[in-house]
Design a protein around this motif. Structure first.
Motif, short mmCIF file in Angstrom:
data_model
loop_
_atom_site.label_atom_id
_atom_site.label_comp_id
_atom_site.label_asym_id
_atom_site.label_seq_id
_atom_site.Cartn_x
_atom_site.Cartn_y
_atom_site.Cartn_z
N PHE A 2 35.23 55.37 65.34
CA PHE A 2 36.02 54.67 64.23
C PHE A 2 36.26 53.19 64.30
N TYR A 3 36.65 53.00 65.79
CA TYR A 3 36.66 51.56 66.40
C TYR A 3 35.39 50.71 66.09
N LEU A 49 49.16 44.17 53.93
CA LEU A 49 50.08 43.60 55.07
C LEU A 49 51.40 43.97 54.80
N LEU A 50 51.88 43.83 53.56
CA LEU A 50 53.35 44.06 53.31
C LEU A 50 53.54 45.89 53.63
N GLN A 51 52.41 46.56 53.08
CA GLN A 51 52.58 48.01 53.25
C GLN A 51 52.70 48.42 54.84
N ILE A 52 51.77 47.69 55.83
CA ILE A 52 51.78 47.73 57.09
C ILE A 52 53.18 47.51 57.52
N VAL A 53 53.65 46.27 57.23
CA VAL A 53 54.76 46.09 58.01
C VAL A 53 56.13 46.74 57.32
N THR A 66 49.95 48.15 65.40
CA THR A 66 49.04 48.10 66.58
C THR A 66 47.99 49.42 66.69
N GLY A 67 48.57 50.50 66.02
CA GLY A 67 47.86 51.72 65.84
C GLY A 67 46.61 51.41 64.82
N ASN A 68 46.85 50.73 63.79
CA ASN A 68 45.72 50.39 62.85
C ASN A 68 45.48 49.22 62.76
N TRP A 69 44.99 48.47 63.83
CA TRP A 69 44.68 47.10 63.96
C TRP A 69 43.69 46.82 63.22
N ALA A 70 42.63 47.09 62.62
CA ALA A 70 41.76 47.11 61.91
C ALA A 70 42.22 46.66 60.42
N LYS A 71 43.06 47.51 60.13
CA LYS A 71 43.60 47.06 58.46
C LYS A 71 44.52 45.86 58.61
#
Length: 122
Positions: A2-3, A49-53, A66-71
């Motif tokens: 997946f990476y 980005l707002l969702q991740i943060v 850091t776990g979903n660096w691609a998104k």
């Protein structure tokens, strides 16, 4: 695995934006190019980005970033290129468009309605 797919998606995203920037720069114009696509892309990247943060703040754990660096990178790359497109359209080449301002001021729904109203019935 997946990476690798995530890296390929990031590479394709960059390859998608760069030619348009170069073409706009070469022509010194954004004529014939719809800014609404960029506005929607910008809002999607910002909301992502707002969702991740927001999720990371809510969980008090920033491994979501850091776990979903691609998104996260995809949102950052999207915002970066969209901001540059905004600069090209509204600052750098704003005087180089030959279309009148009424065309650019119309919203997409209004343009669709105008298009269908002007069509002849068969």
């Amino acid at each position: 695995f997946f990476y690798i797919l995530a890296f390929i998606k990031l590479a394709f995203t960059i390859c998608f934006y760069v030619p348009q920037i170069l073409l706009n720069r070469k022509r010194q114009s954004t004529e014939g190019w719809n800014i609404w696509n960029v506005i929607l892309d910008f809002s999607g990247g910002l909301l992502s980005l707002l969702q991740i943060v927001g999720d990371s703040i809510d969980m008090h754990d920033f491994t979501g970033i850091t776990g979903n660096w691609a998104k996260f990178l995809l949102g950052c790359i999207s915002l970066f290129f969209d901001c540059y497109f905004f600069l090209q359209h509204y600052v750098f080449y704003r005087h180089n468009r030959t279309l009148d301002d009424s065309t650019h001021a119309k919203m997409p729904i209004t343009m669709l309605v105008d298009f269908y109203e002007n069509q002849e019935l068969v």
